[in-house]
Design a protein around this motif. Sequence first.
Motif, PDB file in Angstrom:
ATOM      1  N   VAL A   1       0.837  -1.205   0.000  1.00 18.62           N
ATOM      2  CA  VAL A   1       0.000   0.000   0.000  1.00 18.62           C
ATOM      3  C   VAL A   1       0.869   1.251   0.000  1.00 18.62           C
ATOM      4  O   VAL A   1       0.618   2.202  -0.754  1.00 18.62           O
ATOM      5  CB  VAL A   1      -0.955  -0.006   1.212  1.00 18.62           C
ATOM      6  CG1 VAL A   1      -1.603   1.361   1.404  1.00 18.62           C
ATOM      7  CG2 VAL A   1      -2.033  -1.070   1.025  1.00 18.62           C
ATOM      8  N   THR A   2       1.912   1.252   0.824  1.00 11.44           N
ATOM      9  CA  THR A   2       2.826   2.401   0.860  1.00 11.44           C
ATOM     10  C   THR A   2       3.475   2.624  -0.499  1.00 11.44           C
ATOM     11  O   THR A   2       3.555   3.759  -0.993  1.00 11.44           O
ATOM     12  CB  THR A   2       3.902   2.186   1.930  1.00 11.44           C
ATOM     13  OG1 THR A   2       3.272   2.074   3.213  1.00 11.44           O
ATOM     14  CG2 THR A   2       4.887   3.342   1.959  1.00 11.44           C
ATOM     15  N   ARG A   3       3.919   1.539  -1.118  1.00 11.38           N
ATOM     16  CA  ARG A   3       4.565   1.632  -2.441  1.00 11.38           C
ATOM     17  C   ARG A   3       3.583   2.183  -3.476  1.00 11.38           C
ATOM     18  O   ARG A   3       3.934   3.073  -4.265  1.00 11.38           O
ATOM     19  CB  ARG A   3       5.033   0.225  -2.835  1.00 11.38           C
ATOM     20  CG  ARG A   3       5.667   0.109  -4.206  1.00 11.38           C
ATOM     21  CD  ARG A   3       7.167   0.362  -4.151  1.00 11.38           C
ATOM     22  NE  ARG A   3       7.802  -0.076  -5.383  1.00 11.38           N
ATOM     23  CZ  ARG A   3       8.400  -1.248  -5.544  1.00 11.38           C
ATOM     24  NH1 ARG A   3       8.447  -2.119  -4.537  1.00 11.38           N
ATOM     25  NH2 ARG A   3       8.972  -1.553  -6.681  1.00 11.38           N
TER      26      ARG A   3
ATOM     27  N   ARG B   1      -7.634   4.095   3.202  1.00  9.40           N
ATOM     28  CA  ARG B   1      -7.375   4.283   4.625  1.00  9.40           C
ATOM     29  C   ARG B   1      -6.071   5.045   4.862  1.00  9.40           C
ATOM     30  O   ARG B   1      -5.986   5.879   5.761  1.00  9.40           O
ATOM     31  CB  ARG B   1      -7.332   2.929   5.338  1.00  9.40           C
ATOM     32  CG  ARG B   1      -8.698   2.292   5.486  1.00  9.40           C
ATOM     33  CD  ARG B   1      -8.727   1.270   6.591  1.00  9.40           C
ATOM     34  NE  ARG B   1      -8.428   1.852   7.892  1.00  9.40           N
ATOM     35  CZ  ARG B   1      -8.687   1.246   9.050  1.00  9.40           C
ATOM     36  NH1 ARG B   1      -9.236   0.043   9.059  1.00  9.40           N
ATOM     37  NH2 ARG B   1      -8.399   1.812  10.199  1.00  9.40           N
ATOM     38  N   ARG B   2      -5.069   4.770   4.063  1.00  8.64           N
ATOM     39  CA  ARG B   2      -3.796   5.481   4.233  1.00  8.64           C
ATOM     40  C   ARG B   2      -3.963   6.961   3.869  1.00  8.64           C
ATOM     41  O   ARG B   2      -3.405   7.833   4.539  1.00  8.64           O
ATOM     42  CB  ARG B   2      -2.702   4.838   3.376  1.00  8.64           C
ATOM     43  CG  ARG B   2      -1.309   5.380   3.675  1.00  8.64           C
ATOM     44  CD  ARG B   2      -0.232   4.570   2.969  1.00  8.64           C
ATOM     45  NE  ARG B   2       1.100   4.936   3.432  1.00  8.64           N
ATOM     46  CZ  ARG B   2       1.836   5.921   2.917  1.00  8.64           C
ATOM     47  NH1 ARG B   2       1.359   6.642   1.919  1.00  8.64           N
ATOM     48  NH2 ARG B   2       3.039   6.177   3.393  1.00  8.64           N
TER      49      ARG B   2
ATOM     50  N   ALA C   1      -4.758  13.181   3.379  1.00 10.34           N
ATOM     51  CA  ALA C   1      -4.508  13.398   1.955  1.00 10.34           C
ATOM     52  C   ALA C   1      -5.827  13.300   1.192  1.00 10.34           C
ATOM     53  O   ALA C   1      -6.836  12.821   1.720  1.00 10.34           O
ATOM     54  CB  ALA C   1      -3.509  12.352   1.439  1.00 10.34           C
ATOM     55  N   PRO C   2      -5.856  13.766  -0.059  1.00  8.77           N
ATOM     56  CA  PRO C   2      -7.098  13.718  -0.833  1.00  8.77           C
ATOM     57  C   PRO C   2      -7.674  12.306  -0.901  1.00  8.77           C
ATOM     58  O   PRO C   2      -6.960  11.330  -1.164  1.00  8.77           O
ATOM     59  CB  PRO C   2      -6.664  14.216  -2.218  1.00  8.77           C
ATOM     60  CG  PRO C   2      -5.492  15.102  -1.932  1.00  8.77           C
ATOM     61  CD  PRO C   2      -4.776  14.450  -0.790  1.00  8.77           C
TER      62      PRO C   2
ATOM     63  N   GLY D   1     -13.082   1.220   9.036  1.00  9.10           N
ATOM     64  CA  GLY D   1     -12.373   2.306   8.383  1.00  9.10           C
ATOM     65  C   GLY D   1     -12.956   3.677   8.611  1.00  9.10           C
ATOM     66  O   GLY D   1     -12.248   4.669   8.588  1.00  9.10           O
ATOM     67  N   ASN D   2     -14.289   3.760   8.820  1.00 12.86           N
ATOM     68  CA  ASN D   2     -14.957   5.049   8.968  1.00 12.86           C
ATOM     69  C   ASN D   2     -14.601   5.995   7.829  1.00 12.86           C
ATOM     70  O   ASN D   2     -14.356   7.182   8.033  1.00 12.86           O
ATOM     71  CB  ASN D   2     -14.612   5.693  10.321  1.00 12.86           C
ATOM     72  CG  ASN D   2     -15.138   4.881  11.490  1.00 12.86           C
ATOM     73  OD1 ASN D   2     -16.239   4.329  11.416  1.00 12.86           O
ATOM     74  ND2 ASN D   2     -14.367   4.786  12.541  1.00 12.86           N
TER      75      ASN D   2
END
Length: 246
Positions: free
Chosen positions: A57-59, A89-90, A96-97, A171-172
């Motif tokens: 996900v980070t990548r 979620r990130r 962030a947008p 996640g909300n």
Amino acid sequence: MREPLTLLCLPCAGASATMYLRWRRTLPAWVQVVPVELPGRGGRIAEPFVEDFEAMVTRLCEEQRAALQGRYALFGHSMGALLAYGIARRQLARNAPLPLALMLSGSPAPTQRDTERFAHKDDDAALIADLRRQGGTPEEVFKSPDLIRLTLDVLGADYRVCESFSHAAPGNLPVPIHALAGRQDPISAERIEAWREEGTAGFTLDWFDGNHFFVRHDEPQVLATVARRLAQSVPEGSPDATRAIA
């Protein structure tokens, strides 16, 4: 006239971005389809696999940084749905947008995942049985030693990604969530409907004829629904809603 919207499409386990290439010719012109290629397959076959969910996900967030700053939505099938959810979620955690819509196909909700399914990630025979049961792999792949080896390597790596996923709390997400499911897919309705718990901005669930790969078997209806749900989430003439929601 609608403003252009980027639709980032994330593949299922064992697949590459090519599963979405046809969508560019069918979806409305205002939907700009971007098939996302994961490391270790397709045009990125020379790259090492990423086998951890959070690392993946980070990548992806780093690689798609430009798209994730504009008007965008996320679509993912099976493992791709989980990755799309992780990206959303990130983005929320980083203020962030956010996506204008989150489209989750052929996947149980995070609270309903069967982690035991991925325990045989290193067992070729079990992986082949999975491929046959799901019905999305051409027969010529099974007949070619090179193709089946490549497919099993990708699938095993992706199962490690799925196995490493953990879900601590709902996640909300303040984003419309649209789930898609196959009537003959063994994933139960209850496990898919639980996606409703992950968002606070509306939920829909659409059913299609077919098994786990209904996105291929019932593609015209799937694409018509994708276009309709995106249009509902981003009405014509609506203001730009891509800013982060605190």
